[in-house]
Design a protein around this motif. Structure first.
Motif, short mmCIF file in Angstrom:
data_model
loop_
_atom_site.label_atom_id
_atom_site.label_comp_id
_atom_site.label_asym_id
_atom_site.label_seq_id
_atom_site.Cartn_x
_atom_site.Cartn_y
_atom_site.Cartn_z
N SER A 165 0.73 -1.19 -0.01
CA SER A 165 0.09 0.00 0.01
C SER A 165 0.95 1.31 0.01
O SER A 165 0.48 2.24 -0.84
CB SER A 165 -1.02 -0.04 1.20
OG SER A 165 -0.26 0.19 2.37
N VAL A 166 2.05 1.24 0.68
CA VAL A 166 2.95 2.31 0.67
C VAL A 166 3.31 2.37 -0.77
O VAL A 166 3.50 3.63 -1.15
CB VAL A 166 4.15 2.19 1.70
CG1 VAL A 166 5.11 3.27 1.67
CG2 VAL A 166 3.61 1.95 3.03
N LEU A 225 -4.72 4.82 1.00
CA LEU A 225 -4.10 3.38 0.70
C LEU A 225 -3.43 2.65 1.87
O LEU A 225 -3.64 1.68 2.11
CB LEU A 225 -3.55 3.56 -0.81
CG LEU A 225 -4.35 3.77 -1.76
CD1 LEU A 225 -3.35 4.00 -3.00
CD2 LEU A 225 -5.05 2.40 -2.26
N PRO A 226 -2.73 3.62 2.38
CA PRO A 226 -1.75 3.16 3.48
C PRO A 226 -2.66 2.43 4.75
O PRO A 226 -2.54 1.64 5.21
CB PRO A 226 -0.86 4.13 4.06
CG PRO A 226 -0.76 4.94 2.78
CD PRO A 226 -2.15 5.03 2.23
N ALA A 227 -3.88 3.22 5.02
CA ALA A 227 -4.61 2.40 5.99
C ALA A 227 -5.23 1.36 5.52
O ALA A 227 -5.39 0.76 6.40
CB ALA A 227 -5.96 3.67 6.13
N ALA A 257 -5.90 -4.39 -6.85
CA ALA A 257 -6.98 -3.36 -6.49
C ALA A 257 -6.35 -2.07 -5.84
O ALA A 257 -6.57 -1.10 -6.37
CB ALA A 257 -7.93 -3.81 -5.33
N MET A 258 -5.27 -2.29 -5.15
CA MET A 258 -4.61 -1.16 -4.73
C MET A 258 -3.90 -0.34 -6.12
O MET A 258 -4.03 1.09 -6.19
CB MET A 258 -3.37 -1.48 -3.93
CG MET A 258 -4.04 -1.34 -2.45
SD MET A 258 -2.50 -1.87 -1.38
CE MET A 258 -3.52 -2.29 0.13
N MET A 259 -3.39 -0.97 -6.72
CA MET A 259 -2.74 -0.53 -8.10
C MET A 259 -3.52 0.49 -9.02
O MET A 259 -3.45 1.34 -9.24
CB MET A 259 -1.91 -1.56 -8.77
CG MET A 259 -0.60 -1.81 -7.94
SD MET A 259 0.27 -0.44 -7.85
CE MET A 259 1.41 -0.95 -6.56
N ILE A 260 -4.97 -0.20 -9.14
CA ILE A 260 -5.82 0.01 -9.77
C ILE A 260 -6.48 1.52 -9.41
O ILE A 260 -6.54 2.30 -10.06
CB ILE A 260 -6.94 -1.01 -10.07
CG1 ILE A 260 -6.60 -2.02 -11.17
CG2 ILE A 260 -8.25 -0.09 -10.81
CD1 ILE A 260 -7.40 -3.18 -11.10
#
Lengths: 204, 660
Positions: B231-232, B292-294, B319-322
């Motif tokens: 996420s970071v 995102l980091p959360a 999902a994060m990258m999208i």
């Protein structure tokens, strides 16, 4: 006493086997350049949106004189070439040649800045200042930001030459030369866009 | 002569408001007290050597989080002042001008000087440890990032007592932020406070991308990396593409105000809509940068406290990258009503709605991770479970807002206020709290009291719903944002009163958290974490002692599995496992440096000079910045080695010699 000397010696040997540390710093600089692309991208977008907002004042075609700009373009391109020669000299381990080419690069860069300052002064003389219109605000900001980058590069290059005279070509100074050469070529690429979008498209 | 000094002083210092005189006194008393305590206990040298010049990522992280807490207090006081003013109709508690300043500083502080440093603090605290690394990629730059943030935050906060605060909203829309309508220095404080700390944020983005790409422990392939680190990475990629836009945009606004340029003015051919587009090209990704980091924290916590592998690891990564990419394609949904036309609005409406899909995937992954897990509800997990319903409701109202035609009703109403507070408090703040409680023992070597933590949790949650649920209704009833007061006949008073009571409960919740920390420090001996692994964790940070030694890992771990530490614990319990004594070698570490704090100090001076148009301060300030950079460039003695004996000694005192 002797054991600590041994560890220190092995530590130093270990240090010399650490080229990946310098490589990592180079990678970071590539990422920094991407962020700079975003900054220039924003200024380019602003310029393109505002270039017809002349507020009744002079437009690009009234102001730009291609002669001087073409001269400074060639000077900057030449400096990119000499910067490349500097890196080649460094890779062959030739310190004097490296310093010589860096000095020529810096001189060419200084000429470029000199020409830019005289162009700006000339424009201001004719009454075309940052406050005249949105077009001119965007022009001075975009071209001036590039000029500011070149100026910072000059100071940086001189500082690096001092370090090179003192320390010679080491993994650290080598990485530093590579970084500034990346920066210098990057500014050249940006200038090609400035030349095309601002000057060529401006007078056509 | 005396008269002119008097005039200058009344211009320079903010006068005439008892609240501000109170603040003046409080600031001076606090400063005097700090200086006195440090001098009396002879702690200046200790402070300088251990904290102000440190390049240790864990200490930098602690300083970030401490600053974030201070800023949360300031931003929270702003919020309470606003809710007091709005609690009843026709109150005269705050003057309109003062109210404008307060909602502006509340927004700026909470996003840029609370959420961002809190997030960077957690990056620093956890990422190198999770990766099995000894440091971040550029420790010097990391310290510099912190001090630049700190200088920017102090500059911004100074506007409260010197010169006057900005009052054009948290994004400073022109033309109201232009010189013509806003001649004071508040907007200049805004520009330079954010600009200086923004450079720090950008450098942190670069730093953590390289750290994650280059410093993972041997064997840790990207697809085995802990979810928080993923996420970071996603967040930092968004930072390096969006923060330069902010830098450029604020530079243009500065040129308008300082250099007489016409980028966003109403005359001279300027175009205010340019600013609004540009600022949201940064502003929208920014929302995802902080959330995102959360999401990464929730993933770690859910998996640890359910004693299960994270469900759908790969889908979580995608999902994060999208989300990080889509966040750049939705900015115009912030101004559907500004006449962009139906096609443009339709594009941005659809791209906004699409974000709900990967976000939904993540929520289901967390739920499936909990399904049939052995769940324990300690603080971090409590905040995670509190987050899910809150974020789901907030997400749904977000989808409602993304319907462009309907947005003409919601636009700039309290419905919007309720929505973004719900996703940012429910998502970001709850997430960072979960992370703070989760990594607290790793940082300080003791656990915080769970009982006080539960009180804080329930006050936060009940306060939250009381505060923001009524605001959805108020928004639909037509109450607009940035409203300083309203009349009795509007019929809004009941809901507003409930909302203000809710805000007060959240204020009490914050006090519980402060008490929890003070209590923890006082009783740390009885809550010590001697195992280094208080939660029965899964990732590498739990394999080393708490608090972590300054070099983190005596021996770099070899990674073969996704939850490496968990798998290692399973391996150790198997029969026939024999521990191999690791071979130590000297550890390469960076030296402390005073340059970051000095360079940030010079930036502060230059920024202050820019605010007041004092060339005599701008020039030495910027020259100081340049000198600091040169001094660092000419310094080749930047690191040292820790000898093996020292490592043995440290490890023995942390783990007991037998366990080395």
């Amino acid at each position: 006493m002797s054991s600590s000397q041994v560890t220190e010696a092995s530590a130093r040997a270990h240090h010399d086997h650490h080229p990946d540390m310098e490589e990592m710093r180079l990678l970071g600089f590539w990422i920094y350049l991407m962020t700079d692309v975003m900054i220039f991208g924003t200024f380019f977008a602003t310029y393109i949106v505002l270039k017809n907002s002349t507020n009744g004042g002079p437009g690009p075609a009234d102001l730009f004189e291609l002669g001087g700009v073409i001269a400074s373009t060639f000077i900057l391109l030449a400096s990119s070439y000499t910067c490349g020669l500097a890196v080649l000299a460094m890779n062959k381990g030739k310190l004097r040649a490296l310093l010589g080419w860096l000095a020529i690069t810096a001189l060419l860069g200084a000429c470029f800045i000199g020409l830019e300052i005289s162009e700006f002064a000339h424009l201001v003389d004719r009454g075309a200042t940052m406050g005249t219109s949105a077009f001119l605000s965007a022009f001075y900001t975009l071209v001036g930001t590039h000029g500011l980058h070149v100026s910072i590069g000059l100071v940086w290059m001189v500082a690096l030459m001092l370090q090179l005279t003192k320390r010679g070509i080491t993994p650290v100074t080598k990485r530093k030369v590579q970084v500034i050469s990346l920066f210098w070529h990057f500014l050249d690429v940006i200038w090609i866009f400035v030349f095309t979008v601002v000057y060529l498209m401006g007078v056509s | 002569m005396l008269e002119s000094i008097k005039n200058w002083a009344s211009d320079f210092f903010v006068t005439g408001d008892p609240l501000i005189y109170g603040a003046d006194a409080a600031i001076i008393i606090t400063l005097v007290a700090i200086v006195f305590v440090l001098t009396y206990f002879k702690k200046w040298g200790w402070l300088w050597r251990n904290w102000l010049t440190t390049v240790d990522h864990k200490k930098v992280g602690i300083m970030y989080i401490l600053s974030a807490f201070l800023m949360m207090f300031r931003g929270g006081v702003d919020a309470l002042l606003m809710r007091t003013q709005l609690a009843m109709p026709e109150l005269q508690f705050l003057q309109p001008d003062h109210y404008n300043e307060i909602f502006t500083t509340h927004g700026v502080i909470m996003i840029l000087f609370m959420a961002m440093p809190f997030m960077f603090g957690l990056f620093n605290v956890a990422v190198p440890l999770q990766l099995g690394a000894r440091d971040v990629a550029y420790p010097f730059m990391n310290a510099l990032s912190f001090w630049l943030f700190f200088a920017g935050a102090m500059l911004f906060n100074l506007s409260f007592v010197i010169g006057g605060s900005p009052d054009a909203g948290w994004l400073a829309y022109p033309p109201y932020s232009e010189l013509m309508y806003n001649p004071g220095v508040g907007q200049d404080f805004y520009i330079w406070g954010i600009q200086i700390s923004g450079i720090g944020s950008l450098m942190t983005g670069i730093n953590f991308i390289v750290t994650i790409l280059k410093l993972r422990a041997p064997g840790m392939k990207l697809m085995k990396m802990p979810m928080f680190s993923w996420s970071v990475l996603a967040s930092c990629i968004a930072i390096i593409f969006s923060f330069p836009i902010l830098t450029a945009t604020l530079a243009l606004l500065f040129l308008d105000r300082y250099g007489g340029a016409h980028f966003f003015t109403l005359d001279g051919g300027g175009n205010p809509m340019m600013y609004i587009n540009l600022i949201w090209m940064w502003g929208h990704p920014e929302v995802y940068i902080i959330v995102l980091p959360a999401f990464g924290i929730f993933s770690e916590v859910v998996s640890t406290f359910s004693r299960k592998k994270l469900f759908g690891y790969k889908s979580m990564v995608y999902a994060m990258m999208i989300i990080s990419i889509l966040s750049f394609l939705v900015w115009a949904h912030h101004f559907f009503t500004m006449g962009s036309g139906a096609n443009v609005n339709a594009f941005f409406a659809l791209s906004t709605m699409v974000i709900a899909i990967p976000t939904g995937v993540k929520v289901f992954n967390w739920l499936f991770t909990m399904f049939r897990g052995r769940i324990s509800f300690e603080s971090p997990m409590l905040w995670t479970t509190g987050f899910i319903p809150c974020f789901v409701i907030g997400g749904m109202t977000g989808v409602l807002l993304s319907v462009a035609p309907a947005d003409f009703q919601y636009h700039n109403s309290y419905f919007l206020i309720a929505h973004f507070h719900q996703v940012i408090i429910g998502g970001v703040v709850f997430g960072y709290f979960a992370g703070l409680y989760y990594w607290w023992p790793k940082l300080f070597g003791f656990k915080l009291n769970e009982r006080i933590g539960k009180w804080a949790f329930w006050f936060w949650n009940i306060g939250f719903y009381l505060c923001f649920m009524p605001q959805y209704v108020l928004g639909l009833d037509g109450m607009t944002r940035r409203l300083v007061t309203y009349s009795w006949d509007k019929g809004w008073w009941g809901l507003n009163l409930v909302s203000s009571i809710g805000a007060g409960l959240m204020g009490i919740a914050f006090l519980f958290q402060v008490w929890q920390i003070v209590h923890g420090i006082k009783h740390y001996r009885s809550n010590m974490d001697t195992t280094g692994d208080p939660w029965d964790g899964r990732t590498l940070e739990w394999s080393i002692p708490s608090p972590a030694p300054h070099y983190n890992f005596a021996v770099l771990p070899q990674v073969s599995d996704q939850d490496e530490w968990w798998e290692e614990k399973q391996r150790r319990q198997k029969e026939g496992y024999t521990a191999v004594a690791p071979e130590l070698s000297p550890i390469h570490m960076p030296n402390n440096s005073g340059i970051p704090i000095m360079m940030a100090g010079c930036w502060f001076l230059a920024g202050f000079g820019f605010v007041f148009h004092w060339l005599w301060l701008i020039i030495p300030g910027l020259a100081g910045v340049a000198l600091c950079m040169l001094a660092h460039s000419f310094n080749y003695d930047t690191d040292h080695y820790i000898p093996v004996e020292d490592i043995k000694h440290t490890e023995a005192s942390l783990r007991g010699a037998a366990n080395l």
